[in-house]
Design a protein around this motif. Structure first.
Motif, PDB file in Angstrom:
ATOM      1  N   GLU A 113       0.827  -1.212   0.000  1.00 61.37           N
ATOM      2  CA  GLU A 113       0.000   0.000   0.000  1.00 61.37           C
ATOM      3  C   GLU A 113       0.859   1.259   0.000  1.00 61.37           C
ATOM      4  O   GLU A 113       0.454   2.286  -0.542  1.00 61.37           O
ATOM      5  N   LYS A 114       2.037   1.180   0.581  1.00 61.51           N
ATOM      6  CA  LYS A 114       2.955   2.321   0.613  1.00 61.51           C
ATOM      7  C   LYS A 114       3.502   2.641  -0.788  1.00 61.51           C
ATOM      8  O   LYS A 114       3.774   3.795  -1.094  1.00 61.51           O
ATOM      9  N   HIS A 115       3.640   1.601  -1.650  1.00 59.15           N
ATOM     10  CA  HIS A 115       4.364   1.798  -2.915  1.00 59.15           C
ATOM     11  C   HIS A 115       3.532   1.646  -4.184  1.00 59.15           C
ATOM     12  O   HIS A 115       3.939   2.154  -5.225  1.00 59.15           O
ATOM     13  N   LEU A 116       2.418   0.947  -4.130  1.00 61.51           N
ATOM     14  CA  LEU A 116       1.604   0.775  -5.334  1.00 61.51           C
ATOM     15  C   LEU A 116       0.227   1.371  -5.118  1.00 61.51           C
ATOM     16  O   LEU A 116      -0.338   1.271  -4.031  1.00 61.51           O
ATOM     17  N   ILE A 150       8.510  -3.115  -9.149  1.00 57.11           N
ATOM     18  CA  ILE A 150       8.455  -4.502  -8.679  1.00 57.11           C
ATOM     19  C   ILE A 150       8.523  -4.535  -7.154  1.00 57.11           C
ATOM     20  O   ILE A 150       9.233  -3.734  -6.544  1.00 57.11           O
ATOM     21  N   LEU A 151       7.743  -5.419  -6.569  1.00 61.35           N
ATOM     22  CA  LEU A 151       7.834  -5.731  -5.142  1.00 61.35           C
ATOM     23  C   LEU A 151       8.212  -7.195  -5.028  1.00 61.35           C
ATOM     24  O   LEU A 151       7.559  -8.053  -5.628  1.00 61.35           O
ATOM     25  N   ILE A 152       9.261  -7.467  -4.280  1.00 64.58           N
ATOM     26  CA  ILE A 152       9.773  -8.826  -4.112  1.00 64.58           C
ATOM     27  C   ILE A 152       9.912  -9.109  -2.627  1.00 64.58           C
ATOM     28  O   ILE A 152      10.409  -8.265  -1.881  1.00 64.58           O
ATOM     29  N   SER A 153       9.513 -10.300  -2.227  1.00 64.41           N
ATOM     30  CA  SER A 153       9.890 -10.763  -0.895  1.00 64.41           C
ATOM     31  C   SER A 153      10.557 -12.120  -1.047  1.00 64.41           C
ATOM     32  O   SER A 153      10.209 -12.915  -1.921  1.00 64.41           O
ATOM     33  N   ILE A 154      11.541 -12.329  -0.202  1.00 58.84           N
ATOM     34  CA  ILE A 154      12.254 -13.600  -0.188  1.00 58.84           C
ATOM     35  C   ILE A 154      12.457 -14.029   1.263  1.00 58.84           C
ATOM     36  O   ILE A 154      12.590 -13.183   2.147  1.00 58.84           O
ATOM     37  N   PRO A 155      12.496 -15.335   1.496  1.00 58.07           N
ATOM     38  CA  PRO A 155      12.959 -15.780   2.803  1.00 58.07           C
ATOM     39  C   PRO A 155      14.480 -15.663   2.831  1.00 58.07           C
ATOM     40  O   PRO A 155      15.149 -15.997   1.853  1.00 58.07           O
ATOM     41  N   LEU A 156      14.993 -15.127   3.901  1.00 59.64           N
ATOM     42  CA  LEU A 156      16.446 -14.959   4.015  1.00 59.64           C
ATOM     43  C   LEU A 156      17.112 -16.259   4.430  1.00 59.64           C
ATOM     44  O   LEU A 156      16.516 -17.085   5.136  1.00 59.64           O
ATOM     45  N   ARG A 157      18.334 -16.417   3.994  1.00 56.47           N
ATOM     46  CA  ARG A 157      19.142 -17.560   4.417  1.00 56.47           C
ATOM     47  C   ARG A 157      19.401 -17.424   5.913  1.00 56.47           C
ATOM     48  O   ARG A 157      19.822 -16.370   6.388  1.00 56.47           O
ATOM     49  N   LEU A 202      13.396 -19.991  19.179  1.00 52.65           N
ATOM     50  CA  LEU A 202      13.839 -18.826  19.948  1.00 52.65           C
ATOM     51  C   LEU A 202      14.626 -17.868  19.049  1.00 52.65           C
ATOM     52  O   LEU A 202      14.405 -16.651  19.077  1.00 52.65           O
ATOM     53  N   LEU A 203      15.509 -18.407  18.220  1.00 48.73           N
ATOM     54  CA  LEU A 203      16.290 -17.563  17.304  1.00 48.73           C
ATOM     55  C   LEU A 203      15.399 -16.828  16.305  1.00 48.73           C
ATOM     56  O   LEU A 203      15.715 -15.725  15.873  1.00 48.73           O
ATOM     57  N   ARG A 204      14.280 -17.437  15.926  1.00 44.17           N
ATOM     58  CA  ARG A 204      13.366 -16.799  14.960  1.00 44.17           C
ATOM     59  C   ARG A 204      12.709 -15.533  15.522  1.00 44.17           C
ATOM     60  O   ARG A 204      12.207 -14.716  14.762  1.00 44.17           O
ATOM     61  N   PHE A 205      12.703 -15.372  16.839  1.00 44.69           N
ATOM     62  CA  PHE A 205      12.182 -14.139  17.428  1.00 44.69           C
ATOM     63  C   PHE A 205      13.110 -12.957  17.172  1.00 44.69           C
ATOM     64  O   PHE A 205      12.680 -11.814  17.165  1.00 44.69           O
ATOM     65  N   PHE A 206      14.399 -13.241  16.958  1.00 49.47           N
ATOM     66  CA  PHE A 206      15.398 -12.177  16.858  1.00 49.47           C
ATOM     67  C   PHE A 206      16.044 -12.060  15.480  1.00 49.47           C
ATOM     68  O   PHE A 206      16.616 -11.023  15.163  1.00 49.47           O
ATOM     69  N   THR A 207      15.982 -13.122  14.696  1.00 48.72           N
ATOM     70  CA  THR A 207      16.671 -13.152  13.410  1.00 48.72           C
ATOM     71  C   THR A 207      15.689 -12.871  12.281  1.00 48.72           C
ATOM     72  O   THR A 207      14.704 -13.592  12.132  1.00 48.72           O
ATOM     73  N   PRO A 208      15.936 -11.828  11.476  1.00 47.05           N
ATOM     74  CA  PRO A 208      15.030 -11.565  10.352  1.00 47.05           C
ATOM     75  C   PRO A 208      14.923 -12.779   9.428  1.00 47.05           C
ATOM     76  O   PRO A 208      15.931 -13.386   9.070  1.00 47.05           O
ATOM     77  N   ARG A 209      13.709 -13.117   9.043  1.00 40.45           N
ATOM     78  CA  ARG A 209      13.454 -14.246   8.152  1.00 40.45           C
ATOM     79  C   ARG A 209      13.099 -13.783   6.742  1.00 40.45           C
ATOM     80  O   ARG A 209      13.342 -14.472   5.781  1.00 40.45           O
ATOM     81  N   TYR A 210      12.447 -12.626   6.618  1.00 40.45           N
ATOM     82  CA  TYR A 210      11.977 -12.154   5.315  1.00 40.45           C
ATOM     83  C   TYR A 210      12.599 -10.811   4.960  1.00 40.45           C
ATOM     84  O   TYR A 210      12.855  -9.976   5.822  1.00 40.45           O
ATOM     85  N   TYR A 211      12.812 -10.642   3.669  1.00 42.50           N
ATOM     86  CA  TYR A 211      13.346  -9.410   3.109  1.00 42.50           C
ATOM     87  C   TYR A 211      12.364  -8.967   2.038  1.00 42.50           C
ATOM     88  O   TYR A 211      12.030  -9.740   1.118  1.00 42.50           O
ATOM     89  N   LEU A 212      11.874  -7.751   2.152  1.00 39.87           N
ATOM     90  CA  LEU A 212      10.843  -7.215   1.257  1.00 39.87           C
ATOM     91  C   LEU A 212      11.429  -5.961   0.608  1.00 39.87           C
ATOM     92  O   LEU A 212      11.945  -5.076   1.291  1.00 39.87           O
ATOM     93  N   VAL A 213      11.364  -5.905  -0.738  1.00 40.43           N
ATOM     94  CA  VAL A 213      12.013  -4.853  -1.513  1.00 40.43           C
ATOM     95  C   VAL A 213      11.029  -4.254  -2.502  1.00 40.43           C
ATOM     96  O   VAL A 213      10.264  -4.970  -3.151  1.00 40.43           O
ATOM     97  N   TYR A 214      11.065  -2.926  -2.604  1.00 45.93           N
ATOM     98  CA  TYR A 214      10.388  -2.226  -3.692  1.00 45.93           C
ATOM     99  C   TYR A 214      11.474  -1.613  -4.558  1.00 45.93           C
ATOM    100  O   TYR A 214      12.369  -0.907  -4.071  1.00 45.93           O
ATOM    101  N   ALA A 215      11.435  -1.910  -5.874  1.00 48.73           N
ATOM    102  CA  ALA A 215      12.442  -1.383  -6.794  1.00 48.73           C
ATOM    103  C   ALA A 215      11.765  -0.827  -8.040  1.00 48.73           C
ATOM    104  O   ALA A 215      10.657  -1.226  -8.395  1.00 48.73           O
ATOM    105  N   GLU A 216      12.461   0.112  -8.669  1.00 49.83           N
ATOM    106  CA  GLU A 216      12.016   0.692  -9.922  1.00 49.83           C
ATOM    107  C   GLU A 216      13.102   0.514 -10.965  1.00 49.83           C
ATOM    108  O   GLU A 216      14.299   0.488 -10.627  1.00 49.83           O
TER     109      GLU A 216
END
Length: 173
Positions: free
Chosen positions: A19-22, A95-102, A157-171
């Motif tokens: 909603e912020k970008h499209l 483009i909006l992309i989300s990926i699960p992070l390694r 427990l680690l999932r509470f502190f470690t980012p799992r997803y990366y969401l990007v808006y690009a042009e």
């Protein structure tokens, strides 16, 4: 408000970012078959068309032939052997992309029974950034977020502190 409407935190954050970008006037080509989030986009006033489930590593005809002003790719690129050519063949400028992070504490996801449901790539944020830059995209906004699970143990427990997803808006540059 969102807690009763959305099944999880990921959908809430993703919709807010979208909603912020499209705008609602954008016509979105969502990579992948219709899914719970493409339905959420439609329910929130977006014009969404999904690809048909074709193997985008081989068949990018929908990217070339469909009419759209923006592309969304939510948890798709990790399933592709060649996201580079997909990014090259997108004809929109947004483009909006989300990926699960390694995750250092969890191996890449691999389904033994479903040929489509496996991760060929588990990206780090900088890898997606370079891929976008090399294919002619400029990142305008990005966020990372955690995705806790309701389990007991060291990994949950680690999932509470470690980012799992990366969401990007690009042009397109």
């Amino acid at each position: 408000m969102y807690e009763k409407t959305f099944p999880n935190k990921r959908f809430k954050i993703t919709l807010e970012f979208l909603e912020k970008h499209l705008s609602k006037s954008d016509t979105i080509l969502d990579l992948g078959v219709e899914n719970p989030f493409s339905k959420i986009m439609s329910q929130n006033g977006y014009k969404v068309k999904n690809t048909k489930g074709e193997d985008l590593d081989f068949d990018q005809s929908n990217l070339i032939n469909e009419n759209y002003t923006a592309v969304t790719a939510f948890e798709i690129f990790e399933h592709l052997l060649n996201p580079f050519t997909v990014l090259q063949n997108i004809k929109s400028d947004k483009i909006l992309i989300s990926i699960p992070l390694r995750l250092w504490f969890s191996p890449a996801y691999q389904s033994k029974t479903d040929k489509w449901d496996r991760h060929y790539h588990e990206f780090e944020d900088w890898q997606l950034d370079w891929l976008l830059e090399k294919t002619g995209w400029k990142i305008m906004d990005r966020i990372k977020f955690t995705h806790p699970v309701k389990k007991i143990g060291f990994r949950p427990l680690l999932r509470f502190f470690t980012p799992r997803y990366y969401l990007v808006y690009a042009e397109r540059k």
